[in-house]
Design an enzyme around this catalytic site. Structure first.
Site, short mmCIF file in Angstrom:
data_model
loop_
_atom_site.label_atom_id
_atom_site.label_comp_id
_atom_site.label_asym_id
_atom_site.label_seq_id
_atom_site.Cartn_x
_atom_site.Cartn_y
_atom_site.Cartn_z
N HIS A 471 14.58 -46.23 34.32
CA HIS A 471 14.07 -44.89 34.08
C HIS A 471 13.60 -44.63 32.65
O HIS A 471 12.81 -43.71 32.41
CB HIS A 471 15.16 -43.86 34.42
CG HIS A 471 14.62 -42.55 34.91
ND1 HIS A 471 13.48 -41.98 34.41
CD2 HIS A 471 15.08 -41.69 35.83
CE1 HIS A 471 13.25 -40.82 35.02
NE2 HIS A 471 14.21 -40.63 35.88
N TYR A 587 19.29 -28.26 38.59
CA TYR A 587 18.27 -28.96 37.80
C TYR A 587 17.12 -29.34 38.72
O TYR A 587 17.32 -30.03 39.72
CB TYR A 587 18.90 -30.22 37.19
CG TYR A 587 18.01 -31.04 36.29
CD1 TYR A 587 18.25 -31.11 34.92
CD2 TYR A 587 16.95 -31.79 36.79
CE1 TYR A 587 17.46 -31.88 34.08
CE2 TYR A 587 16.15 -32.56 35.96
CZ TYR A 587 16.41 -32.61 34.61
OH TYR A 587 15.63 -33.37 33.79
N THR A 600 9.28 -34.64 30.85
CA THR A 600 9.79 -33.67 31.82
C THR A 600 10.40 -32.46 31.13
O THR A 600 10.69 -32.48 29.93
CB THR A 600 10.88 -34.31 32.72
OG1 THR A 600 11.98 -34.74 31.90
CG2 THR A 600 10.32 -35.48 33.50
#
Length: 772
Positions: A471, A587, A600
């Site tokens: 990630h 979230y 993000t």
């Protein structure tokens, strides 16, 4: 061995008569072709960097400006108003410089300056236009004339065919929000989640921080925003990802699935051949910048910088923080099968291997009867366990000798391929088939994926495939872009013959894959076993439930005149309240790629309006019409928060960066410490699709994507990913932990289905059903 002979370019023998050289023409040919291919790639990159650097200008445009300037001088018209003469006067005089030559050079320099000024003015104008985000806040279907004019101007200034990175310098910087606005939005987001006493304490901390500590921290943050391209991204990558010392498997890495229904071929090697070739075609187009930037509404460009590290990238473990190793190129693939590692060359005679050649190579691996070397089978478990332990083992056991050579082969590969022994995929008759598929992609057996690679392509024995992605280097939409290209190219451009094999005839003279050699001592095997135990305990604790919601999709939701994402997010709030009897911080990931190097932002989806709606649904005395009105208010609030997050006015990234500055300055902030310690017990994300429209999804419903998912963020919470695929299908991926008595992924899935149906019933599109 064949590969050993191919590697020798010449041989020599010392004799009494002298030295006898024996050249291998084939080896020299391969070296020549490889070098030629490398230089071609360098030239293409140089050319693209020049074209991108001067975009929207072009060399032809520069030549036209020069020609026009010189032509005007021919007709004794001075378009420079004396500047060419002034430039000529400042050029060095010499016996080799005639007056005409210096005049011509002055005209070229003047033309170049005019041309570059035009390019810079063009870019700055486009950047100012892209800084306008009012278009996002207009009601759907009611575009104002000003926005239409703005969109048309942006489209003209963006050019007809920009390359992938052509518009990067025209993207605006992410703005730093005002502290007062961020704190007020934060307090609004938690007021309804706290009792009066707790909220009063938090409000006091917030106001104290706003008056005393925040102004100093904000000044440093503004200074960074002036200096850095993006004031968030580098700290986000370092502190959220690379400094994490726990396992990245489940906790950080995510997965992406194959087509939901279609299975192009049942042959594992053939599917791997087409998939790998498709991915390498994508890499070639990426290197040549042949993709256009992803455009919001087909007009507004989004940042593409995350794509730079998609290939040839590996996360390297460190004692205090990991780092990312990124190479400009890699010409081989690392492959894992039945506990064995292989190196497969991707090029032969300077050309990319065809799908059928790749199929041949992978079939050779599948047919190899050899067994793993001692310690080799579970070696990749080191990438699944604690990072400190992996860093120490890498330094101690893999820094020299054959282990260093083999590890370099894995870490410097284009990406990692796992030829899995199991068969997975969606089987409608088997309720848990999609869930077991998801778990396999998320963690596998904890040692059959190299979790540090930018991504691992997993191909199963029945021809289905998926991917596990690290990630830190990029977010899921970037991998989704590659994934859509790969699936479409595999199925609709390359295809398979009637027997299921790749098209074409393979070259049997190809050197076979090279088996990697390891020398793993006993003490290292103990470390591998320890990492495996940690990873196995983590994977066994994952409770996964993946299912297809087929009662309706975005088609029916849009008929309700509401956003599909808002509809689902509010349904998740209703489902969570029914599941746990309470609300929690939620979230939802939103992208900030409208700004340069944006990643993000968090949308805090559990709003006051959403909780009011959920409570009204639980109250039998509240009329359906009132519930519907409250739903519309909740949906409007959610859309507002999503738009604010996308346009740089979010809450959490600003507070995160203020916290980082406070740690650098040695300033303690009880407010920031409290905010950043609050758990996200419901973490959600929508998987994007159709970023590249290479085929018509409505005409090919069997080729719907299954989306992807991730592990739970909180030990007592849920992770929910969903993909709105087509008009009548939504696929949910739900994760939690077996060890938590408060969660049950399958139970939560049932509550989601019921919540979706109950909300739809408010619009009169479905009969109401009683909630569980």
């Amino acid at each position: 061995m064949a590969e050993a002979h191919q590697a020798v370019a010449f041989q020599f023998t010392v004799t009494p008569e002298g030295v006898d050289f024996q050249l291998s023409r084939e080896a020299l040919k391969q070296i020549y072709l490889s070098g030629l291919s490398s230089w071609k790639k360098r030239f293409i990159r140089l050319k693209n960097s020049i074209l991108t650097g001067v975009y929207p200008g072009t060399p032809l445009g520069w030549l036209a400006v020069v020609a026009a300037t010189v032509g005007s001088m021919w007709f004794r018209v001075d378009v420079s108003m004396g500047l060419i003469v002034r430039i000529r006067e400042r050029l060095p005089c010499g016996c080799y410089w005639s007056l005409r030559s210096r005049t011509l050079l002055s005209a070229v320099l003047f033309s170049t300056g005019v041309w570059m000024s035009g390019v810079l003015l063009w870019r700055q104008t486009l950047k100012l236009l892209l800084s306008y985000h009012g278009w996002m806040f207009e009601p759907h279907g009611k575009t104002s004339n000003n926005t239409k004019i703005w969109a048309a101007t942006v489209k003209v200034l963006s050019g007809r065919k920009p390359m992938l990175y052509s518009l990067q310098t025209s993207l605006p910087k992410l703005p730093v929000p005002k502290v007062e606005a961020t704190i007020q939005r934060y307090l609004d987001s938690v007021h309804h989640l706290m009792d009066a006493e707790r909220y009063a304490r938090m409000e006091a901390l917030a106001r104290e921080f706003q008056k005393q500590t925040a102004p100093r921290l904000q000044k440093y943050l503004i200074l960074k925003s002036w200096w850095a391209t993006n004031y968030v991204s580098d700290w986000w990558e370092e502190y959220i990802y690379l400094r994490g010392r726990g396992p990245i498997m489940v906790n950080s890495n995510y997965y992406i699935m194959d087509f939901l229904y279609a299975r192009p071929t049942p042959l594992q090697a053939a599917r791997a051949g087409n998939a790998v070739h498709s991915i390498l075609l994508y890499r070639r187009k990426l290197d040549r910048e042949e993709f256009m930037p992803v455009m919001a509404l087909g007009v507004v460009p989004m940042c593409s910088y995350q794509m730079e590290r998609m290939f040839n990238t590996t996360r390297i473990p460190g004692k205090e923080a990991d780092s990312l190793l990124h190479l400009s190129d890699s010409r081989h693939l690392a492959v894992f099968h039945k506990g064995r590692f292989y190196k497969v060359w991707l090029y032969h005679a300077g050309k990319l291997l065809s799908p059928c050649d790749l199929e041949l190579q992978f079939q050779r691996i599948l047919d190899d009867p050899s067994t793993p070397q001692p310690g080799e089978e579970r070696l990749a478990a080191l990438t699944a366990g604690d990072r400190l332990q992996w860093a120490e083992a890498r330094s101690r056991y893999f820094s020299r000798g054959k282990n260093r050579v083999a590890l370099d082969c894995v870490e410097r590969a284009a990406f990692f391929l796992a030829l899995d022994e199991d068969a997975h995929g969606y089987v409608p008759e088997e309720e848990d088939s999609l869930s077991t598929f998801a778990k396999s992609l998320l963690h596998g057996r904890c040692y059959d994926r190299w979790f540090d690679k930018s991504f691992t392509l997993v191909v199963y024995s029945n021809g289905k495939l998926g991917s596990n992605a690290e990630h830190s280097w990029a977010d899921a939409p970037i991998m989704g872009h590659l994934w859509e290209f790969m699936l479409a190219t595999d199925q609709f451009q390359l295809g398979y013959c009637s027997s299921g094999h790749c098209q074409g005839e393979p070259n049997p003279a190809l050197p076979p894959p090279q088996r990697l050699q390891w020398d793993i001592p006993e003490e290292c095997r103990l470390v591998i076993d320890t990492s495996y135990s940690v990873a196995k305990a983590l994977s066994d604790d994952v409770d996964f439930h993946c299912f297809c919601f087929v009662d309706f999709g975005k088609g029916r939701i849009k008929k309700c005149r509401t956003s599909p994402d808002a509809f689902i997010q509010i349904a998740l709030q209703l489902a969570h309240f029914r599941d746990k009897g309470c609300f929690c911080l939620t979230y939802e990931a939103s992208m900030t790629r409208l700004f340069r190097e944006g990643r993000t932002e968090t949308v805090r989806s559990c709003t006051r309006e959403a909780t009011t709606f959920v409570r009204s649904m639980a109250d039998p005395d509240v009329a359906p019409s009132e519930c519907l009105q409250q739903f519309r208010e909740a949906a409007e609030k959610h859309q507002l928060l999503y738009r604010l997050a996308m346009t740089g006015a979010g809450i959490d990234r600003h507070l995160f960066c203020l916290y980082v500055v406070s740690r650098y300055l040695g300033v303690d902030s009880p407010f920031l410490a409290q905010v950043l310690s609050e758990p996200w017990r419901l973490s959600t994300s929508q998987t994007p699709q159709q970023q590249i429209k290479m085929f018509d999804l409505e005409a090919n419903p069997d080729h719907t994507s299954s989306g992807g998912g991730f592990g739970p963020v909180a030990n007592d919470g849920y992770g929910v990913s969903y993909i709105i695929a087509g008009e009548d299908l939504i696929t949910f991926h739900i994760s939690s932990k077996h060890s938590s008595p408060e969660t049950d992924s399958k139970r939560f899935g049932k509550n989601i289905c019921q919540a979706m149906l109950d909300i739809a019933a408010l619009f009169g599109t479905l009969p109401s059903k009683t909630a569980n």
